[in-house]
Design an enzyme around this catalytic site. Structure first.
Site, PDB file in Angstrom:
ATOM      1  N   SER A 142     -12.739  -4.139   0.032  1.00 51.04           N
ATOM      2  CA  SER A 142     -13.573  -3.330  -0.864  1.00 51.04           C
ATOM      3  C   SER A 142     -15.055  -3.656  -0.646  1.00 51.04           C
ATOM      4  CB  SER A 142     -13.182  -3.569  -2.327  1.00 51.04           C
ATOM      5  OG  SER A 142     -13.733  -2.593  -3.178  1.00 51.04           O
ATOM      6  N   PRO A 143     -15.522  -3.646   0.620  1.00 56.27           N
ATOM      7  CA  PRO A 143     -16.880  -4.097   0.906  1.00 56.27           C
ATOM      8  C   PRO A 143     -17.979  -3.176   0.376  1.00 56.27           C
ATOM      9  CG  PRO A 143     -15.911  -3.125   2.865  1.00 56.27           C
ATOM     10  CD  PRO A 143     -14.810  -3.238   1.850  1.00 56.27           C
ATOM     11  N   LEU A 144     -17.626  -1.953   0.008  1.00 52.29           N
ATOM     12  CA  LEU A 144     -18.646  -0.998  -0.441  1.00 52.29           C
ATOM     13  C   LEU A 144     -18.740  -0.907  -1.961  1.00 52.29           C
ATOM     14  CD1 LEU A 144     -17.983   1.805   2.195  1.00 52.29           C
ATOM     15  CD2 LEU A 144     -19.716   0.002   2.255  1.00 52.29           C
ATOM     16  N   GLY A 145     -18.148  -1.841  -2.661  1.00 46.28           N
ATOM     17  CA  GLY A 145     -18.187  -1.830  -4.119  1.00 46.28           C
ATOM     18  C   GLY A 145     -19.612  -1.872  -4.648  1.00 46.28           C
ATOM     19  N   ALA A 175     -25.966   3.159  -5.895  1.00 45.70           N
ATOM     20  CA  ALA A 175     -27.247   2.726  -5.323  1.00 45.70           C
ATOM     21  C   ALA A 175     -28.361   3.738  -5.565  1.00 45.70           C
ATOM     22  CB  ALA A 175     -27.098   2.461  -3.826  1.00 45.70           C
ATOM     23  N   TYR A 233       0.850  -1.190   0.000  1.00 46.60           N
ATOM     24  CA  TYR A 233       0.000   0.000   0.000  1.00 46.60           C
ATOM     25  C   TYR A 233       0.890   1.246   0.000  1.00 46.60           C
ATOM     26  CZ  TYR A 233      -3.890  -3.141   1.083  1.00 46.60           C
ATOM     27  OH  TYR A 233      -4.827  -4.142   1.050  1.00 46.60           O
ATOM     28  N   HIS A 269      -0.695 -12.279   0.650  1.00 44.97           N
ATOM     29  CA  HIS A 269      -1.550 -11.312  -0.024  1.00 44.97           C
ATOM     30  C   HIS A 269      -2.299 -11.873  -1.233  1.00 44.97           C
ATOM     31  CE1 HIS A 269      -1.858  -6.675  -0.701  1.00 44.97           C
ATOM     32  NE2 HIS A 269      -2.979  -7.277  -0.974  1.00 44.97           N
TER      33      HIS A 269
END
Length: 285
Positions: free
Chosen positions: A207-210, A215, A53, A127
């Site tokens: 990346s849980p909000l992809g 929306a 990162y 990774h």
């Protein structure tokens, strides 16, 4: 802050993903430190990072160094489980490359130890599988680090069900976490989530909000998240994370953030209770 578990450690039900604070488009250091401190103040005890990162070739480990600085300057920094990763590289041109060789993983772990300023890394994750290196060799290097006390817990990332089973066997049943992409827009890791639930291994969606940013668009596939959010007077992002938390007690989302207000909004998902009907609607998206 509700708690969940990774291995034998209690951690916050939602963690903080550090990547946006160190790659392209990153904010200045002051805002990043404020973001981490806001998360700690709100009860976060899990921060996810990686040596890859960073943005430029000469700054490998930028995010690890940033997190170490933030933790050292906060009175609750010692309560945090830092999860880092090795085996992915960024040559500095915006691309991502792989090196899953045991030699590289062991050298990368040593470098992460120095940057984080710890004697043992709380959670070290392989990774991403490297097709040039047998998976057993890569995971075997992580096992060696665990046996040597360089890391306290071992995890893997971007793995399929067969690799999860293989890694757990190589680690002698000591695999504590799997970190895979999972979001409204990316559902293909459902089998891995189900397997982790069966085995009692923490599943960390990255990346849980992809998909959630779309929306509110007319006719969007993800419109149910927006409708349910409106009904609860919260953001679709918060609904998304509450939906994930409801899927299994082993799920610990790690939304990336580079602003205090966004991580605080995400953490509000732990207080949002969705109905069975609402969860079914979101499962069907």
């Amino acid at each position: 802050m509700p708690i969940r578990r990774i291995g034998d450690i209690d951690i916050s039900a939602i963690g903080l993903g550090g990547m946006p604070m160190s790659i392209e488009g990153r904010p200045d250091e002051a805002r990043s430190l404020a973001t981490i401190h806001a998360a700690l103040d709100a009860g976060v005890t899990l921060i996810d990072t990686a040596d890859a990162y960073h943005r430029d070739a000469h700054e490998v480990g930028h995010n690890e160094t940033l997190i170490a600085k933030a933790l050292a300057s906060h009175d609750r920094g010692g309560d945090v489980l830092v999860a880092t990763k090795g085996g992915h590289l960024r040559p500095g041109d915006g691309s991502w490359t792989l090196d899953g060789s045991p030699r590289h993983l062991k050298e990368a772990c040593e470098a992460s130890l120095r940057r984080l300023g710890v004697e043992a890394i709380g959670l070290y994750q392989f990774h991403r599988p490297d097709p040039k290196v047998p998976y057993a060799e890569s995971v075997g290097a992580v096992r060696d680090l665990l046996d040597e006390g360089k890391i306290r817990m071992a995890g893997i990332s971007n793995a399929d069900p067969d690799q999860i089973m293989e890694a757990n066997e190589i680690l002698g049943g000591r695999l504590v976490s799997v970190q895979n992409q999972f979001s409204p827009a990316f559902r293909s890791s459902e089998p891995e989530l189900d397997l982790c639930d069966e085995l009692g291994i923490a599943f960390l969606p990255w990346s849980p909000l992809g998909g959630i940013s779309r929306a509110g668009e007319l006719g969007s596939t993800y419109a149910p998240f927006a409708r349910i959010a409106e009904a609860h007077a919260v953001s679709p992002q918060r609904v998304c994370l509450a939906w994930m938390l409801a899927k299994s007690p082993v799920v610990v989302p790690i939304p990336g953030s580079s602003r205090p207000e966004t991580i605080l909004d995400s953490l509000g998902a732990t207080d949002l209770e969705l109905s069975t009907e609402e969860i079914a609607q979101l499962d069907a998206v």
